[in-house]
Design a protein around this motif. Structure first.
Motif, mmCIF file in Angstrom:
data_model
loop_
_atom_site.group_PDB
_atom_site.id
_atom_site.type_symbol
_atom_site.label_atom_id
_atom_site.label_comp_id
_atom_site.label_asym_id
_atom_site.label_seq_id
_atom_site.Cartn_x
_atom_site.Cartn_y
_atom_site.Cartn_z
ATOM 1 N N LEU A 52 22.236 -21.112 43.629
ATOM 2 C CA LEU A 52 22.317 -22.433 44.156
ATOM 3 C C LEU A 52 23.725 -22.654 43.534
ATOM 4 N N ASN A 53 23.864 -23.597 44.696
ATOM 5 C CA ASN A 53 25.853 -24.345 44.250
ATOM 6 C C ASN A 53 26.495 -22.391 44.606
ATOM 7 N N GLY A 54 26.476 -22.002 45.428
ATOM 8 C CA GLY A 54 27.291 -20.681 45.922
ATOM 9 C C GLY A 54 26.610 -19.275 44.459
ATOM 10 N N HIS A 55 27.173 -20.220 43.942
ATOM 11 C CA HIS A 55 26.505 -18.777 42.447
ATOM 12 C C HIS A 55 26.147 -18.242 41.833
ATOM 13 N N LEU A 56 25.166 -19.632 41.139
ATOM 14 C CA LEU A 56 23.694 -19.049 40.411
ATOM 15 C C LEU A 56 23.070 -18.724 41.369
ATOM 16 N N TYR A 57 21.495 -18.126 40.529
ATOM 17 C CA TYR A 57 20.477 -17.506 40.734
ATOM 18 C C TYR A 57 19.648 -17.498 39.958
ATOM 19 N N LEU A 58 18.542 -17.230 40.374
ATOM 20 C CA LEU A 58 17.365 -18.074 39.757
ATOM 21 C C LEU A 58 16.402 -16.776 40.478
ATOM 22 N N GLY A 69 11.338 -11.220 35.673
ATOM 23 C CA GLY A 69 10.452 -10.503 35.011
ATOM 24 C C GLY A 69 11.635 -8.984 34.890
ATOM 25 N N GLN A 70 11.899 -8.451 35.948
ATOM 26 C CA GLN A 70 12.370 -6.952 35.905
ATOM 27 C C GLN A 70 14.093 -7.600 35.685
ATOM 28 N N LYS A 71 14.522 -8.559 36.054
ATOM 29 C CA LYS A 71 15.838 -9.172 36.117
ATOM 30 C C LYS A 71 15.755 -8.889 34.873
ATOM 31 N N ILE A 72 15.099 -10.024 34.048
ATOM 32 C CA ILE A 72 15.550 -10.162 32.621
ATOM 33 C C ILE A 72 15.209 -8.578 31.765
ATOM 34 N N LYS A 73 14.641 -7.358 31.848
ATOM 35 C CA LYS A 73 14.308 -6.687 31.176
ATOM 36 C C LYS A 73 15.111 -5.621 31.457
ATOM 37 N N ASP A 74 16.367 -5.719 33.101
ATOM 38 C CA ASP A 74 16.922 -5.080 32.896
ATOM 39 C C ASP A 74 18.503 -5.958 32.348
ATOM 40 N N THR A 75 18.168 -6.324 31.974
ATOM 41 C CA THR A 75 20.209 -7.421 31.918
ATOM 42 C C THR A 75 19.227 -7.064 29.880
ATOM 43 N N ILE A 76 18.492 -7.153 29.561
ATOM 44 C CA ILE A 76 18.139 -6.708 28.176
ATOM 45 C C ILE A 76 18.910 -5.825 27.532
ATOM 46 N N ARG A 77 18.235 -4.778 28.204
ATOM 47 C CA ARG A 77 18.627 -3.670 28.104
ATOM 48 C C ARG A 77 20.068 -2.919 28.204
ATOM 49 N N ALA A 78 21.064 -3.392 29.707
ATOM 50 C CA ALA A 78 22.431 -3.440 29.405
ATOM 51 C C ALA A 78 22.543 -3.688 28.813
ATOM 52 N N TRP A 79 22.266 -4.585 28.176
ATOM 53 C CA TRP A 79 23.227 -5.877 26.281
ATOM 54 C C TRP A 79 22.996 -4.612 25.212
ATOM 55 N N SER A 80 22.123 -4.205 24.960
ATOM 56 C CA SER A 80 21.621 -3.804 24.184
ATOM 57 C C SER A 80 22.050 -2.237 23.781
ATOM 58 N N LEU A 112 18.713 -13.313 21.877
ATOM 59 C CA LEU A 112 18.966 -13.981 23.177
ATOM 60 C C LEU A 112 18.704 -13.361 24.670
ATOM 61 N N TRP A 113 17.779 -14.468 24.757
ATOM 62 C CA TRP A 113 16.805 -13.860 26.531
ATOM 63 C C TRP A 113 17.937 -14.255 27.396
ATOM 64 N N PRO A 114 18.123 -13.477 29.103
ATOM 65 C CA PRO A 114 19.296 -13.459 29.752
ATOM 66 C C PRO A 114 18.085 -14.438 30.680
ATOM 67 N N ILE A 115 18.255 -15.477 31.052
ATOM 68 C CA ILE A 115 17.638 -16.148 32.543
ATOM 69 C C ILE A 115 18.386 -16.758 33.477
ATOM 70 N N ALA A 116 19.735 -16.755 33.952
ATOM 71 C CA ALA A 116 20.232 -17.206 34.759
ATOM 72 C C ALA A 116 21.529 -15.676 34.860
ATOM 73 N N SER A 117 22.257 -16.051 35.431
ATOM 74 C CA SER A 117 22.849 -15.432 36.226
ATOM 75 C C SER A 117 24.117 -16.018 37.231
ATOM 76 N N ARG A 120 29.668 -14.388 39.781
ATOM 77 C CA ARG A 120 31.114 -13.994 39.075
ATOM 78 C C ARG A 120 30.565 -14.034 37.611
ATOM 79 N N GLY A 121 30.144 -13.219 37.220
ATOM 80 C CA GLY A 121 29.991 -12.446 36.078
ATOM 81 C C GLY A 121 29.126 -13.095 34.854
ATOM 82 N N GLU A 122 28.857 -14.597 35.260
ATOM 83 C CA GLU A 122 28.605 -14.987 33.578
ATOM 84 C C GLU A 122 26.475 -14.708 34.158
ATOM 85 N N THR A 123 26.771 -14.853 32.980
ATOM 86 C CA THR A 123 25.490 -14.328 32.432
ATOM 87 C C THR A 123 24.649 -15.756 31.145
#
Length: 200
Positions: A52-58, A69-80, A112-117, A120-123
C-alpha cells in the motif's frame, strides 16, 4: 467520533476479499496462541497480500506466499535474537524505557507482535493482542514511536500522510492510494489498482 476502519477502506476502495477465509484466522490463532484485532483482520482480508502507498506490506494468513503466520514467526525470531541488554542503549533508544515495558519480548502474551512492515525498514508492532489499543513502530534505524490507537486508525493516518513511524516519517503520495497485489508465483505479474479519488 471517526470510524477509522470505514475511513481507511473508503480510501482503499471496495474490498477485494481474494483470500478471505475465517478458518485461516482460526489456524493462525491456534498457531500463535493469540488472536489479532478484528479491524486488522478485516483490512487484511479485504486487500492482502498487498503493498500500500508504495511502501507498506500486508500479508495474509490463507496464502502460501506472503503468508502472515510465517512472516510473524520469522520476524519474531529475528527480533528475539537481538541482545538488548548488551547494546548499551540510551534512554531514547531503548523501547523498554520508552514504553514502560518490564522486559522486551516478541511473540509472547505481553510482548510485541509484528503485524506489518515497509520496504523502508519500518516494523509495525501490536503491543499485547489482548489489549489492542496501541502500537509501536521501529523505524529501521533504531528509533521507536508509540501510537495509542488501533491498526485501522494507524493505517488511516498513515495513508493521509501523518508521521506514523516517528518524526519526519510521512509516506504520503497525492491522488488515489495505489494498491499493488503481491505476485503469487514467479510468473505472476498482477496489475496494481487504485482507490477512489481523494480530491488531492
Amino acid at each position: 467520533m471517526t470510524d477509522y476502519l470505514t475511513a481507511a477502506m473508503a480510501m482503499l476502495g471496495p474490498a477485494q476479499n481474494r483470500y478471505a477465509d475465517p478458518d485461516a484466522w482460526d489456524r493462525l490463532r491456534a498457531e500463535l496462541g493469540v488472536g489479532l484485532p478484528s479491524d486488522y483482520q478485516v483490512l487484511v482480508d479485504a486487500y492482502a497480500p498487498v503493498k500500500l502507498n508504495g511502501h507498506l506490506y500486508l500479508h495474509h494468513p490463507a496464502t502460501e506466499r506472503w503468508n502472515l503466520g510465517q512472516k510473524i514467526k520469522d520476524t519474531i525470531r529475528a527480533w528475539s535474537d537481538v541482545p538488548w541488554d548488551d547494546l548499551n542503549l540510551e534512554a531514547d533508544e531503548d523501547p523498554r524505557r520508552l514504553f514502560g515495558l518490564k522486559e522486551l519480548t516478541f511473540g509472547t502474551h505481553d510482548g510485541l507482535w509484528p503485524i506489518a512492515s515497509t520496504d523502508r525498514g519500518e516494523t509495525i508492532f501490536l503491543v499485547s493482542p489482548s489489549d489492542a489499543s496501541w502500537l509501536v513502530v521501529e523505524d529501521g534505524e533504531g528509533g521507536w514511536a508509540r501510537y495509542d490507537m488501533g491498526f485501522a486508525e494507524w493505517l488511516y493516518r498513515y495513508l493521509i500522510g501523518e508521521d506514523m513511524a516517528g518524526p519526519n516519517s510521512s509516506a504520503f503520495y497525492p491522488g488515489p492510494v495505489k494498491l499493488e497485489p503481491r505476485p503469487m508465483s514467479y510468473e505472476d505479474r498482477p496489475e496494481p489498482w487504485h482507490g477512489p479519488d481523494r480530491g488531492t
